[in-house]
Design a protein around this motif. Structure first.
Motif, PDB file in Angstrom:
ATOM      1  N   ARG A  48       0.832  -1.203   0.000  1.00  0.00           N
ATOM      2  CA  ARG A  48       0.000   0.000   0.000  1.00  0.00           C
ATOM      3  C   ARG A  48       0.872   1.261   0.000  1.00  0.00           C
ATOM      4  O   ARG A  48       0.568   2.241  -0.690  1.00  0.00           O
ATOM      5  CB  ARG A  48      -0.933  -0.015   1.212  1.00  0.00           C
ATOM      6  CG  ARG A  48      -1.968   1.111   1.185  1.00  0.00           C
ATOM      7  CD  ARG A  48      -2.896   1.035   2.376  1.00  0.00           C
ATOM      8  NE  ARG A  48      -3.737  -0.137   2.293  1.00  0.00           N
ATOM      9  CZ  ARG A  48      -3.685  -1.160   3.155  1.00  0.00           C
ATOM     10  NH1 ARG A  48      -2.813  -1.144   4.150  1.00  0.00           N
ATOM     11  NH2 ARG A  48      -4.496  -2.189   3.014  1.00  0.00           N
ATOM     12  N   ALA A  49       1.959   1.236   0.757  1.00  0.00           N
ATOM     13  CA  ALA A  49       2.859   2.385   0.819  1.00  0.00           C
ATOM     14  C   ALA A  49       3.495   2.654  -0.542  1.00  0.00           C
ATOM     15  O   ALA A  49       3.581   3.814  -0.985  1.00  0.00           O
ATOM     16  CB  ALA A  49       3.943   2.138   1.870  1.00  0.00           C
ATOM     17  N   TYR A  50       3.919   1.611  -1.237  1.00  0.00           N
ATOM     18  CA  TYR A  50       4.518   1.786  -2.560  1.00  0.00           C
ATOM     19  C   TYR A  50       3.484   2.270  -3.573  1.00  0.00           C
ATOM     20  O   TYR A  50       3.787   3.103  -4.437  1.00  0.00           O
ATOM     21  CB  TYR A  50       5.139   0.469  -3.037  1.00  0.00           C
ATOM     22  CG  TYR A  50       6.565   0.272  -2.583  1.00  0.00           C
ATOM     23  CD1 TYR A  50       7.591   1.101  -3.050  1.00  0.00           C
ATOM     24  CD2 TYR A  50       6.898  -0.742  -1.689  1.00  0.00           C
ATOM     25  CE1 TYR A  50       8.902   0.915  -2.634  1.00  0.00           C
ATOM     26  CE2 TYR A  50       8.215  -0.932  -1.266  1.00  0.00           C
ATOM     27  CZ  TYR A  50       9.209  -0.094  -1.750  1.00  0.00           C
ATOM     28  OH  TYR A  50      10.505  -0.273  -1.339  1.00  0.00           O
ATOM     29  N   LEU A  51       2.265   1.772  -3.488  1.00  0.00           N
ATOM     30  CA  LEU A  51       1.227   2.208  -4.419  1.00  0.00           C
ATOM     31  C   LEU A  51       0.866   3.672  -4.193  1.00  0.00           C
ATOM     32  O   LEU A  51       0.565   4.407  -5.145  1.00  0.00           O
ATOM     33  CB  LEU A  51      -0.011   1.322  -4.257  1.00  0.00           C
ATOM     34  CG  LEU A  51       0.123  -0.102  -4.801  1.00  0.00           C
ATOM     35  CD1 LEU A  51      -1.057  -0.961  -4.363  1.00  0.00           C
ATOM     36  CD2 LEU A  51       0.246  -0.083  -6.321  1.00  0.00           C
ATOM     37  N   GLN A  52       0.883   4.107  -2.949  1.00  0.00           N
ATOM     38  CA  GLN A  52       0.602   5.510  -2.654  1.00  0.00           C
ATOM     39  C   GLN A  52       1.705   6.418  -3.192  1.00  0.00           C
ATOM     40  O   GLN A  52       1.448   7.541  -3.617  1.00  0.00           O
ATOM     41  CB  GLN A  52       0.428   5.694  -1.148  1.00  0.00           C
ATOM     42  CG  GLN A  52      -0.860   5.082  -0.608  1.00  0.00           C
ATOM     43  CD  GLN A  52      -0.938   5.113   0.907  1.00  0.00           C
ATOM     44  OE1 GLN A  52       0.074   5.291   1.597  1.00  0.00           O
ATOM     45  NE2 GLN A  52      -2.130   4.949   1.448  1.00  0.00           N
ATOM     46  N   ARG A  53       2.942   5.924  -3.166  1.00  0.00           N
ATOM     47  CA  ARG A  53       4.059   6.690  -3.727  1.00  0.00           C
ATOM     48  C   ARG A  53       4.008   6.751  -5.250  1.00  0.00           C
ATOM     49  O   ARG A  53       4.332   7.755  -5.864  1.00  0.00           O
ATOM     50  CB  ARG A  53       5.398   6.050  -3.342  1.00  0.00           C
ATOM     51  CG  ARG A  53       5.809   6.205  -1.904  1.00  0.00           C
ATOM     52  CD  ARG A  53       7.184   5.602  -1.757  1.00  0.00           C
ATOM     53  NE  ARG A  53       7.654   5.583  -0.394  1.00  0.00           N
ATOM     54  CZ  ARG A  53       8.844   5.106  -0.034  1.00  0.00           C
ATOM     55  NH1 ARG A  53       9.650   4.620  -0.963  1.00  0.00           N
ATOM     56  NH2 ARG A  53       9.217   5.113   1.223  1.00  0.00           N
ATOM     57  N   GLY A  54       3.648   5.621  -5.844  1.00  0.00           N
ATOM     58  CA  GLY A  54       3.685   5.499  -7.290  1.00  0.00           C
ATOM     59  C   GLY A  54       5.014   4.924  -7.750  1.00  0.00           C
ATOM     60  O   GLY A  54       5.949   4.765  -6.967  1.00  0.00           O
ATOM     61  N   PRO A  55       5.122   4.590  -9.041  1.00  0.00           N
ATOM     62  CA  PRO A  55       6.334   3.971  -9.570  1.00  0.00           C
ATOM     63  C   PRO A  55       7.532   4.932  -9.532  1.00  0.00           C
ATOM     64  O   PRO A  55       7.360   6.150  -9.529  1.00  0.00           O
ATOM     65  CB  PRO A  55       5.956   3.605 -11.006  1.00  0.00           C
ATOM     66  CG  PRO A  55       4.834   4.510 -11.352  1.00  0.00           C
ATOM     67  CD  PRO A  55       4.086   4.755 -10.083  1.00  0.00           C
ATOM     68  N   HIS A  56       8.727   4.343  -9.523  1.00  0.00           N
ATOM     69  CA  HIS A  56       9.972   5.122  -9.500  1.00  0.00           C
ATOM     70  C   HIS A  56      10.248   5.640 -10.909  1.00  0.00           C
ATOM     71  O   HIS A  56      10.650   4.886 -11.788  1.00  0.00           O
ATOM     72  CB  HIS A  56      11.122   4.231  -9.009  1.00  0.00           C
ATOM     73  CG  HIS A  56      12.432   4.949  -8.928  1.00  0.00           C
ATOM     74  ND1 HIS A  56      12.665   5.974  -8.036  1.00  0.00           N
ATOM     75  CD2 HIS A  56      13.592   4.783  -9.631  1.00  0.00           C
ATOM     76  CE1 HIS A  56      13.908   6.409  -8.178  1.00  0.00           C
ATOM     77  NE2 HIS A  56      14.483   5.699  -9.144  1.00  0.00           N
TER      78      HIS A  56
END
Length: 217
Positions: A72-80
């Motif tokens: 969930r944390a990575y999805l909230q950040r979005g892709p690099h």
């Protein structure tokens, strides 16, 4: 003497059994248990999760109990997606090709396309987040090794595939996770509003009772 000679071996055997039960536990077993407990008790700081696909830890290496909040944390950040980077050129025969920054803005690639500057390769965020759940035929290209054949851009569309492809299965899992989080937040707000309404109702009822009592007496 007869009785004493019979009792002595029994006492010696009992003493040896007691000493055996008090032996120290195997050091290797104790260490393994301690390491296992440490892994289970590991605290994950979501603000310190590595964004670069080349350095971050594989999702399958995290404790299963932590994976959902990490995803969930990575999805909230979005892709690099390093937008200000000068992408290097690679020779393909007599021509040179490179990663195009504009791919980050295309709706078809924007939600999942990632890029490592140091290795000049592309990755898929959905694959990374669901690498323990989805079996991907091109997993090495978009999870572990990265894709960099800029001459064959159709590979991006092949990677996405049809409705039942590994990419779309991973995408659906990620969307379901975020929708679930939104549903929980909405339910909490709805419940809070209901509590406020019930409180106001009880407060109004109390005022009516008080006013009735005051007027009567």
């Amino acid at each position: 003497m007869g009785k004493s000679s019979k009792i002595r071996p029994i006492l010696e055997q009992t003493t040896k059994m007691g000493q055996s039960s008090q032996r120290k536990p195997n050091l290797e077993q104790t260490t393994n248990i301690g390491q296992s407990s440490k892994r289970n008790c590991e605290e994950i700081n979501l603000n310190e999760l590595l964004a670069d696909p080349g350095t971050r830890r594989r999702m399958s290496k995290y404790n299963p109990n932590d994976r959902e909040k990490i995803r969930r944390a990575y999805l909230q950040r979005g892709p690099h997606q390093p937008h200000g980077h000068k992408f290097r050129q690679t020779a393909f025969g007599k021509t040179k090709r490179r990663f195009i920054r504009g791919w980050f803005y295309l709706d078809l690639y924007k939600p999942w396309l990632e890029y490592i500057m140091t290795e000049d390769v592309a990755f898929c965020l959905y694959y990374y987040l669901c690498d323990d759940d989805v079996e991907a035929s091109d997993g090495k290209s978009f999870i572990t090794e990265g894709f960099n054949n800029w001459k064959k851009l159709e590979r991006f569309k092949i990677h996405i595939g049809g409705p039942g492809s590994a990419h779309n299965q991973a995408r659906q899992k990620c969307e379901d996770l975020m929708n679930q989080n939104h549903h929980i937040a909405y339910s909490f707000v709805k419940q809070s509003d209901q509590i406020k309404t019930e409180y106001k109702t009880r407060l109004l009822a109390s005022v009516i009772v008080f006013d009735t009592f005051y007027i009567k007496f």
